[in-house]
Design an enzyme around this catalytic site. Structure first.
Site, PDB file in Angstrom:
ATOM      1  CE  LYS A 244       0.909   1.394   4.374  1.00  0.00           C
ATOM      2  NZ  LYS A 244       1.731   2.519   4.684  1.00  0.00           N
TER       3      LYS A 244
ATOM      4  CG  ASP B 268      -0.841   0.012   7.777  1.00  0.00           C
ATOM      5  OD1 ASP B 268      -1.650   0.896   8.122  1.00  0.00           O
ATOM      6  OD2 ASP B 268       0.382   0.194   7.699  1.00  0.00           O
TER       7      ASP B 268
HETATM    8  P1  ATP Z   1       4.602  -0.727   9.224  1.00  0.00           P
HETATM    9  O1  ATP Z   1       3.640  -1.727   8.633  1.00  0.00           O
HETATM   10  O2  ATP Z   1       4.910  -0.947  10.685  1.00  0.00           O
HETATM   11  O3  ATP Z   1       4.326   0.691   8.822  1.00  0.00           O
HETATM   12  P2  ATP Z   1       6.580  -1.000   7.183  1.00  0.00           P
HETATM   13  O4  ATP Z   1       5.546  -1.001   6.144  1.00  0.00           O
HETATM   14  O5  ATP Z   1       7.577   0.109   7.127  1.00  0.00           O
HETATM   15  O6  ATP Z   1       5.998  -1.048   8.620  1.00  0.00           O
HETATM   16  P3  ATP Z   1       7.034  -3.849   7.164  1.00  0.00           P
HETATM   17  O7  ATP Z   1       7.713  -4.437   5.988  1.00  0.00           O
HETATM   18  O8  ATP Z   1       5.602  -4.111   7.365  1.00  0.00           O
HETATM   19  O9  ATP Z   1       7.395  -2.312   7.182  1.00  0.00           O
HETATM   20  O10 ATP Z   1       7.885  -4.354   8.433  1.00  0.00           O
HETATM   21  C1  ATP Z   1       7.853  -3.815   9.717  1.00  0.00           C
HETATM   22  C2  ATP Z   1       8.539  -4.800  10.670  1.00  0.00           C
HETATM   23  O11 ATP Z   1       7.671  -5.909  10.869  1.00  0.00           O
HETATM   24  C3  ATP Z   1       9.831  -5.395  10.119  1.00  0.00           C
HETATM   25  O12 ATP Z   1      10.953  -4.690  10.573  1.00  0.00           O
HETATM   26  C4  ATP Z   1       9.837  -6.832  10.625  1.00  0.00           C
HETATM   27  O13 ATP Z   1      10.682  -6.974  11.737  1.00  0.00           O
HETATM   28  C5  ATP Z   1       8.416  -7.098  11.103  1.00  0.00           C
HETATM   29  N1  ATP Z   1       7.771  -8.207  10.340  1.00  0.00           N
HETATM   30  C6  ATP Z   1       7.147  -9.250  10.874  1.00  0.00           C
HETATM   31  N2  ATP Z   1       6.662 -10.068   9.929  1.00  0.00           N
HETATM   32  C7  ATP Z   1       6.972  -9.526   8.755  1.00  0.00           C
HETATM   33  C8  ATP Z   1       6.734  -9.915   7.407  1.00  0.00           C
HETATM   34  N3  ATP Z   1       6.072 -11.040   7.096  1.00  0.00           N
HETATM   35  N4  ATP Z   1       7.200  -9.107   6.440  1.00  0.00           N
HETATM   36  C9  ATP Z   1       7.840  -7.945   6.759  1.00  0.00           C
HETATM   37  N5  ATP Z   1       8.103  -7.552   8.020  1.00  0.00           N
HETATM   38  C10 ATP Z   1       7.667  -8.333   9.011  1.00  0.00           C
END
Ligand code: ATP
Length: 309
Positions: free
Chosen positions: A14, A142
């Site tokens: 997203k 989200d």
């Molecule tokens: P948020 O959703 O918190 O805004 P983001 O979009 O910046 O974060 P994501 O890729 O969702 O980033 O990852 C946030 C954190 O979630 C990562 O640092 C990781 O440690 C944890 N995490 C747990 N499971 C997953 C997954 N399946 N994929 C990505 N990150 C994960």
């Protein structure tokens, strides 16, 4: 129980076209008003019948992620099993990561949404949509949007959604940074900046974004898009200013930090322009890679894929 042995679900990343952040609530979260749009950069989650829960991670963006019970995909499966009072049912989950981690694109939330849907189908639970939404909201702010996709106004922590209908096609470029940013650290920096400046002085305008989307007006959208987290993300990752400049010089209608960053997102007039902007940003050397994506795609959905995917 269904007689399906294996379910594959594809789930999009997203972007937040507008992200207006209200004051810090007593529960430690900020009140948000945001306009989400799902874009066609997908993770793929496969769920197969097994004893207990297990997880394997693969794909170009899986590096550094841990495949244990802290992973959001695993947590989603465990939560659904518990909610269905079926703690003895199992699943072998495989997540193919194409959405960069800690990039502001909600890849983890996407995997949680995909795992919820895949396990619900694999286990033949037929969980009503409202209950899946409630479980999604428990997993993260989200996750509900990742189930739904398309374009929506999000309030609360982002989990209360109202769909926004738009007939136009929106073409974006994502410029993905060479490092991640932790979402809590970006919020902490925003709180620090607001305290230092004596209050919120940001200007994300979700109403104008909603109007531009409904009118299908790209120019008005470029003018209205905005992110209250941008100044905090730029303070923690000042090099993003060069990425933003590179996108605008390459012909983007507008550019900003995506969610909590450090990905930058640019609006393009059309698909061909988006592709040429992506090439130019990549050539500028100011990011790890840049890719053109289409907005307003569906959320987590079962997919038919070849057996080896
Ligand atoms: P948020 O959703 O918190 O805004 P983001 O979009 O910046 O974060 P994501 O890729 O969702 O980033 O990852 C946030 C954190 O979630 C990562 O640092 C990781 O440690 C944890 N995490 C747990 N499971 C997953 C997954 N399946 N994929 C990505 N990150 C994960």
């Amino acid at each position: 129980m269904s007689d399906q042995q294996r379910i594959t679900v594809r789930v999009p990343a997203k972007i937040n076209i507008s992200l207006a952040i209200g004051p810090l609530r007593a529960d430690g979260f900020h009140e948000l008003t945001t306009v989400f749009q799902a874009v066609d950069l997908y993770d793929v989650v496969t769920a197969e019948r097994a004893e207990g829960i297990s997880l394997a991670l693969q794909g170009p963006e899986a590096t550094g992620l841990v495949a244990d019970d802290t992973n959001l995909a695993w947590r989603a499966a465990a939560l659904l099993a518990e909610a269905a009072d079926r703690s003895r049912i199992g699943v072998a989950l495989r997540v193919s990561k194409f959405i960069p981690v800690a990039a502001g694109l909600a890849g983890g939330s996407a995997d949680a949404a995909a795992a919820l849907l895949a396990c619900d189908l694999l286990w033949g639970l037929g969980t009503p949509r409202a209950e899946l939404d409630a479980l999604a909201a428990r997993l993260g702010s989200d996750v509900t949007f990742a189930l739904h996709g398309h374009t929506a106004l999000g309030t609360g922590r982002g989990e209360h959604l109202s769909p926004i209908s738009t007939a136009a096609e929106f073409h974006w470029v994502l410029a993905v940074a060479g490092r991640g940013l932790s979402t809590p650290s970006v919020y902490r920096e925003l709180d620090r900046q607001r305290e230092a400046s004596g209050g919120p002085a940001d200007g994300a305008a979700p109403d104008r974004v909603v109007a531009a989307l409904q009118a299908g007006d790209c120019t008005a959208l470029a003018d209205a898009m905005g992110n209250d987290l941008q100044s905090a993300a730029l303070a923690l990752a000042p090099e993003l200013a060069r990425t933003l400049e590179a996108g605008v010089s390459a012909g983007a209608l507008a550019g900003m930090v995506a969610g909590s960053g450090p990905t930058c997102v640019f609006l393009a007039r059309d698909r061909a322009t988006a592709q040429s902007i992506a090439r130019d940003i990549q050539a500028s050397g100011t990011c790890r890679f840049a890719v053109a994506v289409l907005g307003n795609v569906a959320g987590a959905r079962p997919a038919t894929l070849p057996a080896d995917q």
